[in-house]
Design an enzyme around this catalytic site. Structure first.
Site, PDB file in Angstrom:
ATOM      1  N   ASN A 150       0.802  -1.229   0.000  1.00 51.11           N
ATOM      2  CA  ASN A 150       0.000   0.000   0.000  1.00 51.11           C
ATOM      3  C   ASN A 150       0.834   1.278   0.000  1.00 51.11           C
ATOM      4  O   ASN A 150       0.438   2.278  -0.578  1.00 51.11           O
ATOM      5  CB  ASN A 150      -0.993  -0.013   1.170  1.00 51.11           C
ATOM      6  CG  ASN A 150      -0.307  -0.006   2.508  1.00 51.11           C
ATOM      7  OD1 ASN A 150       0.687  -0.699   2.704  1.00 51.11           O
ATOM      8  ND2 ASN A 150      -0.810   0.765   3.430  1.00 51.11           N
ATOM      9  N   GLU A 248       3.662  -5.047  12.348  1.00 47.56           N
ATOM     10  CA  GLU A 248       2.800  -3.860  12.144  1.00 47.56           C
ATOM     11  C   GLU A 248       1.645  -4.314  11.266  1.00 47.56           C
ATOM     12  O   GLU A 248       1.837  -4.569  10.076  1.00 47.56           O
ATOM     13  CB  GLU A 248       3.581  -2.746  11.442  1.00 47.56           C
ATOM     14  CG  GLU A 248       4.877  -2.324  12.124  1.00 47.56           C
ATOM     15  CD  GLU A 248       4.646  -1.476  13.364  1.00 47.56           C
ATOM     16  OE1 GLU A 248       3.489  -1.269  13.752  1.00 47.56           O
ATOM     17  OE2 GLU A 248       5.652  -1.034  13.947  1.00 47.56           O
ATOM     18  N   CYS A 282      -3.057   1.783   6.366  1.00 49.28           N
ATOM     19  CA  CYS A 282      -3.460   1.082   7.584  1.00 49.28           C
ATOM     20  C   CYS A 282      -4.055   2.053   8.600  1.00 49.28           C
ATOM     21  O   CYS A 282      -4.825   1.651   9.465  1.00 49.28           O
ATOM     22  CB  CYS A 282      -2.263   0.365   8.184  1.00 49.28           C
ATOM     23  SG  CYS A 282      -0.873   1.473   8.462  1.00 49.28           S
ATOM     24  N   GLU A 463       8.144   0.600  16.610  1.00 51.70           N
ATOM     25  CA  GLU A 463       9.316   1.107  15.889  1.00 51.70           C
ATOM     26  C   GLU A 463       9.241   2.627  15.871  1.00 51.70           C
ATOM     27  O   GLU A 463       8.217   3.209  16.235  1.00 51.70           O
ATOM     28  CB  GLU A 463       9.378   0.509  14.479  1.00 51.70           C
ATOM     29  CG  GLU A 463       9.622  -1.014  14.541  1.00 51.70           C
ATOM     30  CD  GLU A 463      10.202  -1.604  13.259  1.00 51.70           C
ATOM     31  OE1 GLU A 463      11.033  -0.958  12.607  1.00 51.70           O
ATOM     32  OE2 GLU A 463       9.807  -2.734  12.915  1.00 51.70           O
TER      33      GLU A 463
END
Ligand code: NAD
Length: 489
Positions: A150, A248, A282, A463
């Site tokens: 994405n 993630e 996301c 992160e």
């Protein structure tokens, strides 16, 4: 037709099996290039190259490594337009969006982590005149970096930059659906003088190339960004090796709008947080909750602005949304819209017809209408599962408690946005929402220093800034005892 080859030990090379996959141009539905479908033998070659490069790269001074990474960032910046056009061609987003978001962020990844490692300082602590502890930090080895389609360049470089900055070498597995910007990045690596084998890239299907990387015993850490279901296999496959994992994952992010919000700013940003990048971020807010007092006004304004969005040719400056990434993904999005209808929900705008004229050059592209669905309750698939497309629900609420219950009702916990001018409420909501990131009166504002990651099924690990340094290094405590008593004699 262009063939995208693996990049192993500084050289472009085909798969040992010669197998290739078709890579589709989402705006036309035509095959635009061929990409290597790597097998475990290719992953083995890449891991061996990364292992061979590790002693040299990890022993280089931080300053020397940082200079190369800064050079990569500079060259990326200088070639931004070229990268943005490829990113759009491969993934579907408008070129201008890639120029505004993906390229500056990809460049910043290299600049930020190159500079960050130059300023790292380790801690030490005294034990009451009896001893001293100090911390040693060292790179871990070959990092396995697996990224989605994405935001292909921006997310991949967010892994590469910190992994390399602290002295690891890497094997990357970008999404097989969007290999083009990773391929161009390899030429930037060469131009910037990155030593051969330090960053290798293998392409191909996840269940084969990705899984081979996860299962490789010489890859001690995996940073993965992608779907929650894929992450389950990664956890299982890596379990026998006790690998360090950063995951993630997906989201179903709430966008909570109180009656006292700055209405204009809220509507304008909510259009972006719903439909930017075709809703394929996301962090997009896919569930909008609006307080009763302004619900009707908000819905009217939001639907009107949604209908005015230009969907089509991604090369045009006035295009807001291009196609979604693939035919399969478009069909999945449409099936959720159909499912919502079956669940009795009302489609306020959008739906499952293509927004593009079938006789136009884009007639076979994977375009989806931006879609808004009124959802009075949360117990339906469209309110619980990640659609990952330009589809949002709108739900009214009355109280903070009510909206918190609804917002926290999914298995996900990636991000949330809260719109209110009441500072007390903003802090309360931030503390009580199940989300790794809460934005107040904004969305997608980025700061590379902060911990980024999800709660619940949206991921494990953090992160960003020192969190990336922690993830990509191993720390060791050294404890030395000493005595304050003078020696006798
Ligand atoms: P995906 O999980 O299908 O694929 C991601 C990557 O994993 C690809 O490179 C794929 O080839 C690889 N892969 C697939 N199966 C694998 C396996 N068994 N072992 C190892 N690797 C494997 O995800 P996608 O469709 O590419 O991306 C969309 C998803 O990513 C959405 O759920 C989205 O929310 C999530 N995402 C999360 C973040 C975040 O920061 N939390 C950011 C972007 C996207």
């Amino acid at each position: 037709m262009k063939q995208i080859l693996n990049f192993i030990d500084g050289k472009h090379q085909p798969s040992v099996t010669g197998e290739l996959l078709d890579n589709f141009h989402p705006a036309t539905g035509k095959v635009s290039s061929k990409v290597v479908n790597s097998h475990h033998e290719d992953v083995e070659l890449a891991v061996q190259a990364a292992k061979k490069a590790f002693p040299l790269w990890s022993k280089m001074s931080a300053k020397d490594r940082a200079e190369i990474l800064i050079e990569i960032g500079e060259r990326l910046k200088a070639r931004s337009q070229e990268f943005a056009e490829l990113e759009s061609y491969d993934q579907g987003k408008p070129v201008h969006l890639a120029m505004e978001v993906d390229l500056p962020r990809a460049t910043a990844n290299f600049q930020f982590f190159a500079n960050y490692v130059l300023h790292l300082q380790e801690s030490s602590s005294q034990i009451d005149g009896r001893g001293i502890n100090y911390t040693l930090r060292r790179p871990i080895g070959v990092a396995g970096l697996i990224s989605p389609w994405n935001l292909p360049l921006y997310l991949l470089t967010w892994k590469i930059a910190p992994a390399l900055a602290v002295g690891n070498t890497a094997v990357c597995k970008p999404s097989e659906l969007t290999p083009m910007t990773a391929d161009l990045l390899t030429s930037v690596f060469q131009e910037a003088g990155l030593p051969a084998g330090v960053c290798n890239i293998v392409y191909g299907e996840g269940h084969r190339a990705g899984a081979a990387l996860v299962q490789h015993p010489d890859v001690p850490l995996i940073s993965f960004t992608g779907g929650t279901q894929t992450a389950e296999s990664i956890v299982r496959d890596s379990a026998p090796y006790f690998k360090k994992l950063s995951l993630e994952l997906g989201g179903k992010n709430p966008n909570i709008i109180f009656a006292d919000c700055d209405f204009e700013k809220t509507v304008a940003t909510t259009i972006k947080s719903s439909f930017n990048n075709q809703g394929e971020i996301c962090l997009c807010g896919s569930r909008i909750f609006v307080q009763n007092e302004i619900y009707d006004t908000f819905v009217q304004e939001f639907v009107q602005r949604t209908e005015a969005l230009v969907v089509g040719d991604p090369t045009q400056a006035n295009t807001f949304m291009g196609p979604v990434v693939s035919a399969d993904h478009r069909n999945k999005i449409w099936s959720y819209i159909e499912g919502a209808k079956k669940d009795g929900l009302k489609i306020l705008t959008g739906g499952v017809e293509s927004p593009v004229d079938s006789d136009s050059p884009w007639g076979q592209g994977y375009f989806v209408k931006p879609t808004v669905i009124a959802a009075p309750h949360t117990q339906c698939a469209i309110m619980q599962e990640e659609v990952f497309g330009p589809v949002v629900t709108i739900t009214p609420f009355q109280t903070e408690e009510e909206v918190l219950t609804m917002a926290n009702s999914t298995k996900y916990g990636l991000s949330a946005s809260v719109w209110t001018e009441n500072i007390d409420r903003a802090h309360r909501m931030a503390a009580l929402l199940d989300a790794g990131t809460v934005w107040i009166n904004t969305w997608m504002l980025r700061d590379l220093r902060v911990p980024f990651g999800g709660m619940k099924a949206s991921g494990i690990g953090r992160e960003g800034g020192e969190h990336s340094i922690d993830f990509y290094t191993e720390t060791k405590n050294v404890c030395i005892s000493y005595s304050m008593q003078p020696e006798k004699g």
